[in-house]
Write a protein that holds these residues in place. Structure first.
Motif, PDB file in Angstrom:
ATOM      1  N   CYS A 144      15.544  73.310  47.589  1.00 59.65           N
ATOM      2  CA  CYS A 144      16.269  72.493  46.632  1.00 59.65           C
ATOM      3  C   CYS A 144      16.556  73.313  45.383  1.00 59.65           C
ATOM      4  O   CYS A 144      15.964  74.364  45.167  1.00 59.65           O
ATOM      5  N   GLU A 201      11.667  81.699  52.504  1.00 55.07           N
ATOM      6  CA  GLU A 201      12.817  81.345  51.675  1.00 55.07           C
ATOM      7  C   GLU A 201      12.521  81.419  50.185  1.00 55.07           C
ATOM      8  O   GLU A 201      13.411  81.688  49.385  1.00 55.07           O
ATOM      9  N   GLU A 203      13.275  71.633  53.080  1.00 51.51           N
ATOM     10  CA  GLU A 203      14.480  72.341  52.682  1.00 51.51           C
ATOM     11  C   GLU A 203      14.327  72.917  51.299  1.00 51.51           C
ATOM     12  O   GLU A 203      13.460  72.528  50.532  1.00 51.51           O
ATOM     13  N   SER A 221      10.525  67.303  57.714  1.00 46.19           N
ATOM     14  CA  SER A 221      11.453  68.417  57.486  1.00 46.19           C
ATOM     15  C   SER A 221      11.136  69.075  56.162  1.00 46.19           C
ATOM     16  O   SER A 221      10.322  68.580  55.381  1.00 46.19           O
ATOM     17  N   GLU A 228      13.996  71.185  60.388  1.00 43.30           N
ATOM     18  CA  GLU A 228      13.425  69.904  60.790  1.00 43.30           C
ATOM     19  C   GLU A 228      12.300  70.180  61.766  1.00 43.30           C
ATOM     20  O   GLU A 228      12.521  70.710  62.856  1.00 43.30           O
ATOM     21  N   ARG A 251      22.953  72.632  46.073  1.00 39.31           N
ATOM     22  CA  ARG A 251      21.787  73.101  46.810  1.00 39.31           C
ATOM     23  C   ARG A 251      22.086  73.091  48.297  1.00 39.31           C
ATOM     24  O   ARG A 251      21.573  73.904  49.044  1.00 39.31           O
ATOM     25  N   ARG A 252      22.924  72.181  48.731  1.00 40.61           N
ATOM     26  CA  ARG A 252      23.279  72.202  50.149  1.00 40.61           C
ATOM     27  C   ARG A 252      24.211  73.365  50.436  1.00 40.61           C
ATOM     28  O   ARG A 252      24.225  73.901  51.534  1.00 40.61           O
ATOM     29  N   ARG A 280      22.686  76.805  51.534  1.00 44.61           N
ATOM     30  CA  ARG A 280      22.469  76.846  52.982  1.00 44.61           C
ATOM     31  C   ARG A 280      21.399  77.783  53.483  1.00 44.61           C
ATOM     32  O   ARG A 280      20.741  78.476  52.741  1.00 44.61           O
ATOM     33  N   GLU A 281      21.242  77.829  54.761  1.00 44.39           N
ATOM     34  CA  GLU A 281      20.104  78.468  55.412  1.00 44.39           C
ATOM     35  C   GLU A 281      18.835  77.930  54.775  1.00 44.39           C
ATOM     36  O   GLU A 281      17.870  78.624  54.586  1.00 44.39           O
ATOM     37  N   ASP A 282      18.824  76.681  54.426  1.00 47.09           N
ATOM     38  CA  ASP A 282      17.734  76.183  53.599  1.00 47.09           C
ATOM     39  C   ASP A 282      17.130  74.900  54.129  1.00 47.09           C
ATOM     40  O   ASP A 282      16.566  74.127  53.365  1.00 47.09           O
ATOM     41  N   HIS A 283      17.211  74.660  55.412  1.00 43.19           N
ATOM     42  CA  HIS A 283      16.742  73.392  55.925  1.00 43.19           C
ATOM     43  C   HIS A 283      16.164  73.577  57.308  1.00 43.19           C
ATOM     44  O   HIS A 283      16.752  74.258  58.144  1.00 43.19           O
TER      45      HIS A 283
END
Lengths: 166, 271
Positions: B191, B170, B189, B187, B156, B147-148, B151-154
């Motif tokens: 998942c 997203e 993100e 934050s 803060e 999931r990391r 990307r472009e997924d977080h």
């Protein structure tokens, strides 16, 4: 730390997609589907107890398998001749777009053979084994390689894509 | 044509272009200088066409090598990771059925387990506390790694409007972060849990961080918040997870706080 299957696939993803683009003659959506199919196939066959010696090469074999299983056209029986290229036609600088365009005009089996042997440096024996063909058939398919340089020479009208052999 | 002189034996061997090129394929591979290799090399040395062939081969390879370094498009990565996650879900469900542990809240259990592992990695764990008895399924770590990798997924932020816009952009989901006393938005993100992309929104609470998972799931009936059962009985030392569901949305709260507190927050969130 040993890699999980998912991590290994993640490492290979960019390279596999580049190969899939060539194998699919530049068709992006098809290339994407080919990569996904290959990963699905690989996930069913991968075993932590029997890891392949070369994960990269094993995944490359998975990538071509769906293409080989499909109803691919045979090579047109063209006899392989040594590349006879005069210095004026010698192309030593390829544009990837030209290479892919040239590949699009080849039979699927020729793309597979060229990708495995020329671009991925498989041995002739390994390629014959995965394609299920003999040496002569492989030579015929590799004969399409000359289309790549001819296409690059033809498309390089601005001269930037052409070089001359010394 | 090439000639090769063997030891004490005068051998005459010839090779044409095709044979010589095949003998020396691939050219970068080191090989013992046996008679065939020597004859092939002698042919290449004297044949301009073959030399050009290998020069072109090098140029083609260099072009391809540059392309291989280009990152694959995002949709390719997502498609692959989705396929991997679904494949693992199938395996896990099959294994769970075998063990007789699959029950109607199967998704909730898997969600709780995956969510707990994800939070352990997200908030970090003091050295030595992440023992093999707490999270020992490497697949869960791999899932978080994947999931990391999407990307472009977080983001803060403490701005709930920004989080709402992020989730809409997203994931195509219309939702607002929780606004409850004692919870500070930190934050959000994307998942990836069991092949489904969802949102994880992190809050700070007086007792520790709390992660709120929202996973779109067709067929999720309504279910009241409840402390998830890992299946190991009440003595199991597991991070508390509270799960519940609203139509088409599985939700979970995970945090290193008391289960009762999680349940209280979840009840407020479920309205």
């Amino acid at each position: 730390m040993p890699f999980t299957f998912e991590e290994r696939v993640s490492e290979e993803l960019d390279a596999l997609y580049a190969g899939a683009v060539f194998l699919c003659g530049g068709e992006g959506p098809r290339a994407r589907d080919l990569v996904v199919d290959a990963v699905r196939l690989a996930s069913r066959e991968y075993s932590d107890q029997r890891r392949p010696d070369s994960f990269t090469q094993w995944m490359e074999g998975m990538l071509v398998r769906p293409l080989l299983q499909a109803d691919v056209t045979e090579a047109d029986g063209r006899r392989v001749v040594p590349l006879e290229t005069s210095h004026a036609d010698a192309v030593l600088d390829f544009r990837w777009s030209d290479v892919v365009d040239a590949a699009a005009g080849m039979p699927t089996s020729a793309r597979v053979a060229i990708w495995l042997v020329v671009l991925r440096r498989w041995s002739y024996e390994q390629t014959q084994a995965v394609m299920g063909i003999g040496r002569e058939a492989l030579r015929q398919l590799l004969g399409f390689r000359s289309q790549l340089s001819r296409a690059a020479a033809a498309d390089g009208d601005d001269g930037e894509a052409q070089g001359t052999g010394s | 044509m090439g000639k090769h002189k063997g030891r004490g034996v005068d051998l005459e061997m010839t090779m044409d272009c095709m044979q010589a090129r095949e003998e020396l394929w691939p050219p970068e591979r080191p090989r013992l200088c046996e008679s065939d290799v020597a004859v092939a090399q002698e042919h290449i040395d004297g044949c301009r066409a073959c030399q050009l062939y290998f020069e072109q081969d090098r140029a083609l390879l260099d072009t391809y090598a540059r392309m291989r370094e280009e990152p694959a498009p995002r949709e390719v990565r997502e498609g692959v990771f989705d396929a991997l996650a679904r494949a693992r879900l199938v395996r896990e469900e099959a294994a769970a059925r075998k063990r007789g542990r699959l029950r109607s809240g199967g998704l909730a259990l898997a969600l709780a387990t995956a969510a707990a592992a994800s939070v352990v990695l997200f908030v970090g764990s003091p050295a030595g506390e992440l023992g093999s008895e707490s999270v020992d399924d490497p697949g869960l770590f791999a899932e978080d790694y994947l999931r990391r990798a999407v990307r472009e997924d977080h983001i803060e932020t403490s701005d709930p409007r920004e989080v709402a816009r992020f989730v809409q952009r997203e994931l195509g989901m219309n939702l607002a972060p929780l606004e409850l006393a004692g919870l500070e938005l930190e934050s959000a993100e994307v998942c990836l849990i069991m092949g489904r992309r969802g949102a994880m929104i992190v809050y700070k609470s007086p007792n520790g961080p709390v992660s709120h998972y929202l996973i779109p799931y067709d067929g999720a009936g309504s279910r009241d918040p409840a402390v998830a059962d890992y299946g190991g009985g009440p003595e199991t030392d597991q991070m508390p997870v509270v799960t519940w569901a609203t139509p088409q949305l599985e939700q979970a709260l995970v945090g290193e706080i008391e289960a009762d507190e999680l349940l209280r927050i979840a009840s407020l969130a479920a309205g």
